[in-house]
Design an enzyme around this catalytic site. Sequence first.
Site, PDB file in Angstrom:
ATOM      1  N   GLN A  54       0.815  -1.215   0.000  1.00  0.00           N
ATOM      2  CA  GLN A  54       0.000   0.000   0.000  1.00  0.00           C
ATOM      3  C   GLN A  54       0.846   1.261   0.000  1.00  0.00           C
ATOM      4  O   GLN A  54       0.330   2.356   0.180  1.00  0.00           O
ATOM      5  CB  GLN A  54      -0.926  -0.018   1.218  1.00  0.00           C
ATOM      6  CG  GLN A  54      -1.888  -1.184   1.174  1.00  0.00           C
ATOM      7  CD  GLN A  54      -2.553  -1.454   2.514  1.00  0.00           C
ATOM      8  OE1 GLN A  54      -2.127  -0.980   3.556  1.00  0.00           O
ATOM      9  NE2 GLN A  54      -3.616  -2.233   2.462  1.00  0.00           N
ATOM     10  N   HIS A 119      -0.403  -0.266   5.270  1.00  0.00           N
ATOM     11  CA  HIS A 119      -0.981   0.849   6.027  1.00  0.00           C
ATOM     12  C   HIS A 119      -0.077   2.063   6.185  1.00  0.00           C
ATOM     13  O   HIS A 119       0.133   2.544   7.292  1.00  0.00           O
ATOM     14  CB  HIS A 119      -1.446   0.359   7.404  1.00  0.00           C
ATOM     15  CG  HIS A 119      -2.361  -0.812   7.324  1.00  0.00           C
ATOM     16  ND1 HIS A 119      -2.689  -1.547   8.429  1.00  0.00           N
ATOM     17  CD2 HIS A 119      -3.011  -1.396   6.280  1.00  0.00           C
ATOM     18  CE1 HIS A 119      -3.498  -2.532   8.082  1.00  0.00           C
ATOM     19  NE2 HIS A 119      -3.702  -2.458   6.776  1.00  0.00           N
TER      20      HIS A 119
END
Length: 169
Positions: A54, A119
Site C-alpha cells: 500500500q 498501512h
Amino acid sequence: ETVAEGVTAPWGVDFLPDGRMLVTEKKGQLRIVDKGQLPAEPVTGVPAVVDRGQGGLLDVAVHPDYAKNGWIYLGFSDPGADGTAMTKIVRGKLKGHAFVEIQDIFKAPAELYTVGGNHFGNRIVFDRKGHIFFSIGERGQAPHAQELNRPNGKVHRINEDGSIPKDNP
C-alpha cells in the site's frame, strides 16, 4: 466518468487554481491533467518512493494560498535503510514540468521506519490558520498506534513550514 486516460493506480488528486488537476500515481509519479489531456511524461523531480503493498506516492495537496506562495505538498512512502519505509511529507513548487524547491515538512527518525508494505495511509488537509493535518497509518503494527513516541496510526498537526505549533498538546 473518465477524466483522463493513461493514469495508473491514482491515489491522490487536487486542483491548481487554473483548473489543472494534479494526480499522484502509486508507483511514484506526479501527473498533471489539463482539460482531460495527460502529457506523456510525468512531473520530474518528485522524491523516490517505496512502491510496495500500500506504499507509494500517496497524497497531493495544493496550498490554499497557492496563487501567492506556489506550495504543493506531497505524502509518500519514504525509503529507509534495509528495506524499511515510513510516510514522509514534503512541499515543493512546480516550475514548468518539474517539482523544485523541495523542503522536508515531516520525516520520522530512521529508527522508527519499519519493513512491510501495509498501512502507510496518508491524507493532507489545511485549516487556513497556518497548520496542516496529515495522517500516517499504523504500518500494520496496531500496537504502535497507542505509543505516543511513534508517528504511526495518528493524525498530526504541524505548521505549514514543518515546525511544531506552540499550542500542540
